[in-house]
Design a protein around this motif. Sequence first.
Motif, PDB file in Angstrom:
ATOM      1  N   HIS A 105       0.761  -1.346   0.064  1.00 52.52           N
ATOM      2  CA  HIS A 105       0.122  -0.140  -0.143  1.00 52.52           C
ATOM      3  C   HIS A 105       0.845   1.262   0.081  1.00 52.52           C
ATOM      4  O   HIS A 105       0.347   2.267  -0.510  1.00 52.52           O
ATOM      5  N   ALA A 106       2.223   1.213   0.454  1.00 52.34           N
ATOM      6  CA  ALA A 106       2.959   2.431   0.393  1.00 52.34           C
ATOM      7  C   ALA A 106       3.702   2.373  -0.854  1.00 52.34           C
ATOM      8  O   ALA A 106       4.255   3.446  -1.000  1.00 52.34           O
ATOM      9  N   GLY A 107       3.504   1.530  -1.875  1.00 51.83           N
ATOM     10  CA  GLY A 107       3.969   1.779  -3.188  1.00 51.83           C
ATOM     11  C   GLY A 107       5.307   0.833  -3.366  1.00 51.83           C
ATOM     12  O   GLY A 107       5.846   1.032  -4.522  1.00 51.83           O
ATOM     13  N   TYR A 108       5.350  -0.222  -2.547  1.00 58.85           N
ATOM     14  CA  TYR A 108       6.667  -0.946  -2.610  1.00 58.85           C
ATOM     15  C   TYR A 108       6.213  -2.492  -2.522  1.00 58.85           C
ATOM     16  O   TYR A 108       5.320  -2.631  -2.293  1.00 58.85           O
ATOM     17  N   SER A 109       6.999  -3.101  -2.974  1.00 60.62           N
ATOM     18  CA  SER A 109       7.023  -4.781  -2.712  1.00 60.62           C
ATOM     19  C   SER A 109       7.883  -5.421  -1.583  1.00 60.62           C
ATOM     20  O   SER A 109       9.038  -4.962  -1.341  1.00 60.62           O
ATOM     21  N   ALA A 110       7.550  -6.196  -1.027  1.00 59.34           N
ATOM     22  CA  ALA A 110       8.220  -7.027  -0.066  1.00 59.34           C
ATOM     23  C   ALA A 110       7.805  -8.507   0.034  1.00 59.34           C
ATOM     24  O   ALA A 110       7.062  -9.040  -0.450  1.00 59.34           O
ATOM     25  N   GLN A 111       9.142  -9.184   0.486  1.00 58.33           N
ATOM     26  CA  GLN A 111       8.951 -10.590   0.648  1.00 58.33           C
ATOM     27  C   GLN A 111       9.861 -10.920   1.943  1.00 58.33           C
ATOM     28  O   GLN A 111      10.616 -10.292   2.287  1.00 58.33           O
ATOM     29  N   PRO A 112       9.490 -12.140   2.571  1.00 55.68           N
ATOM     30  CA  PRO A 112      10.332 -12.476   3.669  1.00 55.68           C
ATOM     31  C   PRO A 112      11.681 -12.611   3.430  1.00 55.68           C
ATOM     32  O   PRO A 112      12.059 -13.236   2.243  1.00 55.68           O
ATOM     33  N   VAL A 113      12.574 -12.444   4.030  1.00 55.73           N
ATOM     34  CA  VAL A 113      14.002 -12.556   3.977  1.00 55.73           C
ATOM     35  C   VAL A 113      14.489 -14.086   3.724  1.00 55.73           C
ATOM     36  O   VAL A 113      15.271 -14.215   2.620  1.00 55.73           O
ATOM     37  N   ASP A 114      13.865 -14.860   4.137  1.00 55.37           N
ATOM     38  CA  ASP A 114      14.247 -16.428   3.939  1.00 55.37           C
ATOM     39  C   ASP A 114      13.862 -16.622   2.663  1.00 55.37           C
ATOM     40  O   ASP A 114      14.267 -17.791   2.149  1.00 55.37           O
ATOM     41  N   ARG A 115      13.052 -15.718   1.880  1.00 57.12           N
ATOM     42  CA  ARG A 115      12.617 -16.330   0.397  1.00 57.12           C
ATOM     43  C   ARG A 115      13.219 -15.280  -0.564  1.00 57.12           C
ATOM     44  O   ARG A 115      12.762 -15.225  -1.688  1.00 57.12           O
ATOM     45  N   VAL A 116      14.084 -14.590  -0.132  1.00 64.88           N
ATOM     46  CA  VAL A 116      14.974 -13.763  -1.131  1.00 64.88           C
ATOM     47  C   VAL A 116      15.661 -14.216  -2.265  1.00 64.88           C
ATOM     48  O   VAL A 116      16.491 -15.202  -1.940  1.00 64.88           O
TER      49      VAL A 116
END
Length: 97
Positions: free
Chosen positions: A71-82
């Motif tokens: 919602h802030a305009g970025y994407s994310a993923q858990p560090v263990d799945r990078v």
Amino acid sequence: MLGRLNERHADETALAVHGMTCAACVARVEAGIARVPGVISVAVNLATRQAAIRHRAGLDLTQALMTAIDHAGYSAQPVDRVEPLPPLWPIVAAFVA
């Protein structure tokens, strides 16, 4: 006293954040994460592109945190799945040769 209580009863979630390019991006991501119920503190590092979030123990906030970042305009993923970055040795070897 409240801070100590929170520290003892807190878990940490680490997320890789994609799309940040400046300090304003970091501030936007931190503000979005801070609004998630249960979050105690958040620290976003632009250089490593990671967010470290302390939250109430026993809560799995991963999806809520990723949604807040989205919602802030970025994407994310858990560090263990990078996904690992491609190796740089062919590029370095080309410059050395």
